[in-house]
Scaffold this active site. Structure first.
Site, mmCIF file in Angstrom:
data_model
loop_
_atom_site.group_PDB
_atom_site.id
_atom_site.type_symbol
_atom_site.label_atom_id
_atom_site.label_comp_id
_atom_site.label_asym_id
_atom_site.label_seq_id
_atom_site.Cartn_x
_atom_site.Cartn_y
_atom_site.Cartn_z
ATOM 1 C CB THR A 222 -0.954 -0.044 1.217
ATOM 2 O OG1 THR A 222 -1.841 -1.155 1.032
ATOM 3 C CG2 THR A 222 -1.767 1.226 1.347
ATOM 4 C CB CYS A 276 -2.104 -9.550 -1.063
ATOM 5 S SG CYS A 276 -2.639 -10.516 -2.470
ATOM 6 C CD GLU A 369 0.169 -6.921 3.524
ATOM 7 O OE1 GLU A 369 0.834 -5.943 3.159
ATOM 8 O OE2 GLU A 369 -0.487 -7.630 2.749
#
Ligand code: NAD
Length: 467
Positions: A222, A276, A369
């Site tokens: 991101t 992901c 993440e």
């Protein structure tokens, strides 16, 4: 043996990239390192090839893409082995990925004859629409599913009549370079598919800024995606962004608990958690938490972590020393480690499958993440709280709902701000269905019929027909 990074650093900096094998830390191959100049040259080749490729008749373009699919299929096993060694992924996973690559080219090989337009009733004549290729598209891919993610972009881009410059991640460029070779062998005209293997800050950035590149399709973090969106604004480029995730796997008390617990580890630890779509937040209804953890422990204990080339391996190493350092920071002293699997010692970027429980959704491990084999189990009470926690994240890529109550399954699916959901399953990706994220997980969709929209412009033509 000194540890090396695939970075083309000191000494070799200007000329080569040392590509490592993460299971051994040895250099797998040295390749020439592209920079901005090579990127400009690739864009020039793509520009030269564009008029010819867009003019190829649909049937012939389709046949060329089928030939490419056949050529990849005939080299499937060596490609799988190369991917397994370079990305550190289990050979059986790499084989499945190569099958998907072939399927992806076959699926979009059928597209050139199906690029339909509309006729629209208007006064004074006939109105029709065409789907035109964009021109040169820049494709930037990550290291976790190198050739698979490249195929999701290359196949629809070529089918729609664009020419391509593909920039793979510098840690895993080998199968993309093989694709360029295989494509030439399959009869793709020169300049239609060009691969530049070099750093994102040079080759990637140049693609994003280059005035001749019409679109950038990016898969990655991101953070880099945000930078790409900003830079693309300079030339009003079309942008597709497939970014990070922190997906929720929501397990209700009425679910088939054995199945949910049996599947949950693979949904986080597949590709060593560098996925992901990893369901790294496992939300479990509090009344069944203890039983769920017992069942999950059995599966984690049985996971074979080791040599990617072994037929029995379920999980390989992390991609790099840096990645291992990043992941380790989430499991420091005091972390609520409830389950810890095994991992080899010695050379290789190993990290054991790890389950943290109980975790609050406000904890750092649940918000960021991790991109490694670390699952956070978060207890909840009732449907409303499950939806609130699942949506309480900046991401919205994928997720799962486990319940035997069909109405609840659909109610929760509609309530989740998530692009790719599965019910009583943890699968996210199929060649024929759309894939992409809500919120900061990205912009646009790949795969399925929708991907072609992202590689074409709609042109409207009005033809005056006097009475
Ligand atoms: P990354 O963002 O570091 O790099 C991705 C690609 O971008 C690489 O090729 C890199 O060289 C290039 N790049 C880096 N800086 C750039 C710049 N300034 N300009 C242009 N290009 C640049 O990501 P990564 O570490 O390779 O991959 C991991 C990330 O990818 C994770 O966040 C993961 O969630 C995400 N990912 C998303 C999907 C999806 O479909 N949503 C799929 C796989 C991975």
């Amino acid at each position: 043996m000194p540890r090396r990074q695939a970075s083309g650093r000191a000494g070799a900096a200007a000329t080569v990239i040392e590509v490592l094998e993460p299971a051994t830390e040895e250099v797998l191959r040295e390749i020439p390192r592209a920079g901005a100049r090579e990127t400009d040259e690739a864009v020039a080749r793509a520009r030269g090839a564009f008029p010819g490729w867009r003019a190829v008749e649909p049937e012939e373009r389709s046949a060329t893409l089928h030939a490419l699919a056949d050529a990849i299929e005939s080299e499937r096993e060596p490609l799988a082995t190369l991917e397994a060694r370079n990305a550190g992924k289990p050979i059986n996973d790499a084989r499945a990925e190569m099958e998907m690559v072939v399927d992806c080219f076959r699926y979009y090989a059928a597209a050139p004859q199906r690029m339909l337009g509309d006729t629209i009733p208007v006064a004074g004549g006939i109105d029709m629409t065409f789907r035109e290729p964009l021109g040169i598209v820049g494709l930037i891919t990550p290291w976790n599913f190198p050739l698979t993610i490249a195929s999701w972009k290359v196949a629809p881009a070529l089918a729609a009549g664009n020419t391509v410059v593909l920039k793979p991640a510098e840690l895993t460029p080998l199968t993309a370079l093989e694709l360029e070779r295989v494509a030439r062998k399959a009869g793709l005209p020169d300049g239609v598919l060009n691969v530049v293997a070099g750093p994102g800050s040079e080759c990637g950035q140049r693609l994003v800024e280059h005035p001749d590149v019409a679109k950038v399709a990016f898969t990655g973090s991101t953070e880099v995606g945000r930078r790409i969106a900003e830079a693309a604004a300079g030339t009003i480029k079309r942008v597709t962004l497939e970014l990070g995730g922190k997906s929720a796997n929501v397990v209700f008390a009425d679910a088939d608990l054995e199945a949910a617990a049996r599947d949950a580890p693979a949904a986080v630890f597949g590709n060593a958690g560098q996925d992901c779509c990893a369901r790294s937040r496992v939300l479990v209804e509090r009344t069944v938490l203890d039983r769920f953890m017992e069942l999950m422990e059995e599966t984690v204990d049985a996971m074979a972590v080791g040599d990617p080339l072994s037929e029995v391996t379920a999980m390989g190493p992390l991609i790099s020393a840096n990645q291992r350092e990043t992941v380790s920071a989430y499991v420091e002293d005091g972390a609520p480690v409830a389950i810890r699997g095994r991992a080899p010692t010695g050379p290789g970027f190993w990290f054991p499958p790890t389950v943290l429980c109980p975790v609050s959704n406000d904890d750092r491990a649940a918000r960021e993440e991790i991109f490694g084999p670390v699952a956070c189990v978060i207890p909840f009470e009732g449907e409303e709280e499950a939806v609130r926690i699942a949506n309480d994240t900046i991401y919205g890529l994928s997720g799962s709902i486990w319940t035997r109550d069909g109405a609840r399954a659909l109610r929760v699916a509609r309530a989740l701000d998530t692009g790719a959901l599965s019910i009583n399953s943890n699968t996210s990706v199929r060649v024929s269905t759309p894939f992409g994220g809500f919120k900061q997980s990205g912009v646009g969709r790949e795969l399925g019929p929708h991907a072609l929209d992202a590689y074409t412009e709609v042109k409207n033509v009005f033809y005056s027909v006097p009475r």
